[in-house]
Design a protein around this motif. Structure first.
Motif, PDB file in Angstrom:
ATOM      1  N   ILE A  17       0.850  -1.209   0.000  1.00  0.00           N
ATOM      2  CA  ILE A  17       0.000   0.000   0.000  1.00  0.00           C
ATOM      3  C   ILE A  17       0.878   1.248   0.000  1.00  0.00           C
ATOM      4  CG2 ILE A  17      -1.763   1.294   1.263  1.00  0.00           C
ATOM      5  CD1 ILE A  17      -2.777  -1.411   2.341  1.00  0.00           C
ATOM      6  N   SER A  18       1.970   1.222   0.755  1.00  0.00           N
ATOM      7  CA  SER A  18       2.856   2.407   0.786  1.00  0.00           C
ATOM      8  C   SER A  18       3.498   2.626  -0.587  1.00  0.00           C
ATOM      9  CB  SER A  18       3.925   2.264   1.875  1.00  0.00           C
ATOM     10  OG  SER A  18       4.849   1.228   1.563  1.00  0.00           O
ATOM     11  N   ILE A  19       3.856   1.535  -1.255  1.00  0.00           N
ATOM     12  CA  ILE A  19       4.444   1.669  -2.605  1.00  0.00           C
ATOM     13  C   ILE A  19       3.412   2.277  -3.550  1.00  0.00           C
ATOM     14  CG2 ILE A  19       5.308   0.385  -4.604  1.00  0.00           C
ATOM     15  CD1 ILE A  19       6.526  -1.632  -2.589  1.00  0.00           C
ATOM     16  N   ASN A  20       2.171   1.813  -3.460  1.00  0.00           N
ATOM     17  CA  ASN A  20       1.133   2.338  -4.347  1.00  0.00           C
ATOM     18  C   ASN A  20       0.839   3.815  -4.075  1.00  0.00           C
ATOM     19  OD1 ASN A  20       0.988  -0.147  -5.493  1.00  0.00           O
ATOM     20  ND2 ASN A  20      -0.910  -0.770  -4.484  1.00  0.00           N
ATOM     21  N   ILE A  59      -2.782   2.841  -8.607  1.00  0.00           N
ATOM     22  CA  ILE A  59      -3.191   4.219  -8.331  1.00  0.00           C
ATOM     23  C   ILE A  59      -4.266   4.203  -7.256  1.00  0.00           C
ATOM     24  CG2 ILE A  59      -4.472   6.166  -9.318  1.00  0.00           C
ATOM     25  CD1 ILE A  59      -2.788   5.833 -11.817  1.00  0.00           C
ATOM     26  N   ILE A  60      -3.991   4.877  -6.144  1.00  0.00           N
ATOM     27  CA  ILE A  60      -4.970   4.949  -5.062  1.00  0.00           C
ATOM     28  C   ILE A  60      -5.004   6.369  -4.521  1.00  0.00           C
ATOM     29  CG2 ILE A  60      -4.966   2.537  -4.312  1.00  0.00           C
ATOM     30  CD1 ILE A  60      -2.874   3.161  -2.275  1.00  0.00           C
ATOM     31  N   ALA A  61      -6.223   6.825  -4.198  1.00  0.00           N
ATOM     32  CA  ALA A  61      -6.390   8.224  -3.773  1.00  0.00           C
ATOM     33  C   ALA A  61      -6.675   8.294  -2.281  1.00  0.00           C
ATOM     34  CB  ALA A  61      -7.527   8.864  -4.571  1.00  0.00           C
ATOM     35  N   VAL A  62      -5.732   7.794  -1.481  1.00  0.00           N
ATOM     36  CA  VAL A  62      -5.892   7.899  -0.023  1.00  0.00           C
ATOM     37  C   VAL A  62      -4.651   8.559   0.568  1.00  0.00           C
ATOM     38  CG1 VAL A  62      -7.475   5.962   0.304  1.00  0.00           C
ATOM     39  CG2 VAL A  62      -5.029   5.538   0.200  1.00  0.00           C
ATOM     40  N   ALA A  63      -4.808   9.127   1.755  1.00  0.00           N
ATOM     41  CA  ALA A  63      -3.740   9.914   2.379  1.00  0.00           C
ATOM     42  C   ALA A  63      -2.486   9.084   2.617  1.00  0.00           C
ATOM     43  CB  ALA A  63      -4.239  10.483   3.706  1.00  0.00           C
ATOM     44  N   GLY A  64      -1.326   9.772   2.576  1.00  0.00           N
ATOM     45  CA  GLY A  64      -0.069   9.106   2.894  1.00  0.00           C
ATOM     46  C   GLY A  64       0.931   9.093   1.754  1.00  0.00           C
ATOM     47  N   GLY A  65       0.559   9.672   0.596  1.00  0.00           N
ATOM     48  CA  GLY A  65       1.508   9.775  -0.511  1.00  0.00           C
ATOM     49  C   GLY A  65       1.840  11.231  -0.781  1.00  0.00           C
TER      50      GLY A  65
END
Ligand code: SF4
Ligand code: SF4
Length: 221
Positions: free
Chosen positions: A143-146, A181-187
């Motif tokens: 998830i962190s990579i994404n 591609i993910i649109a959640v906080a942390g990137g």
């Protein structure tokens, strides 16, 4: 960096107008000009062909590259040339800085009493390094990579993508990227001078905690 998509092209009707309507809708900030240039240009390596600029342009100046009318064909090169002139090849995040950022993200997580994975990618979204803290969930690595991949691809914090995440073109990108591609906080993107050189992704805490760890990691760059 090479785009896997066709790109949109700004053509002659923009010359002398430059009203910037298209800048407000571009989700990846890939339209630019300078004071000396008499029109705006699309960066073909960043453009994700979402069509938003073409839909709002009052001058009908914007076309998909394969649909540019024959009398405006020279503008395909003119758009690309603008970026060749004004953009050097960005230097990716070096491994030593990536490791420093990962340590900073982990240090913030310890402060918050959570366990996270922190990943760093280069400007093309390719993995440079990741670090998984003891007790963090195995899936937090992917998830962190994404998250990092998404921040690098769009060159914006992943939190900025919430407003477009339900749109059909974004949903198509999620599918075509196989969920990368993910649109959640942390990137968060990592800014070099003056371009994005990579991105950081954090997973393991709440949205706010991941975001805080990502900020600490970027601050260490
Ligand atoms: S098509 Fe979308 S990504 Fe490309 S320049 Fe226009 S608004 Fe930006
Ligand atoms: S909206 Fe159209 S005319 Fe206005 S700056 Fe963009 S391309 Fe040029």
């Amino acid at each position: 960096m090479t785009s896997q998509f066709s790109a949109y092209v700004i053509t002659e009707p923009c010359v002398g107008v430059k009203d910037e309507t298209c800048l407000e809708v571009c989700p990846v900030d890939c339209i630019a000009s300078t004071y000396e240039d008499d029109q705006y240009f699309v960066d073909p390596e960043i453009c994700i062909a979402c069509e938003q600029c073409a839909l709002v342009c009052p001058m009908t100046a914007v076309f998909l590259d394969i649909d540019v009318p024959s009398y405006f064909k020279s503008y395909i090169n003119r758009n690309a040339d603008f970026y060749r002139r004004n953009k050097g090849e960005p230097m990716p995040v070096p491994i030593d800085k990536a490791l420093t950022m990962i340590q900073a993200g982990h240090a913030k997580a310890l402060e918050l009493d959570i366990a996270v994975s922190v990943s760093v990618v280069d400007e093309g979204g390719r993995l440079v390094a990741f670090g998984r803290m003891d007790r963090s969930r195995p899936m937090s690595v992917d998830i962190s990579i994404n998250k990092a991949y998404t921040a690098a691809s769009f060159q914006v914090p992943t939190t900025d993508l919430g407003s477009v995440s339900s749109q059909s073109w974004f949903q198509s990108l999620i599918v075509s990227s196989q969920g990368k591609i993910i649109a959640v906080a942390g990137g968060l993107p990592v800014l070099g001078e003056p371009f994005v050189v990579g991105a950081v992704g954090v997973s393991g805490g709440t949205d706010e905690q991941d975001q805080e760890c990502a900020r600490a990691a970027v601050a260490a760059y």
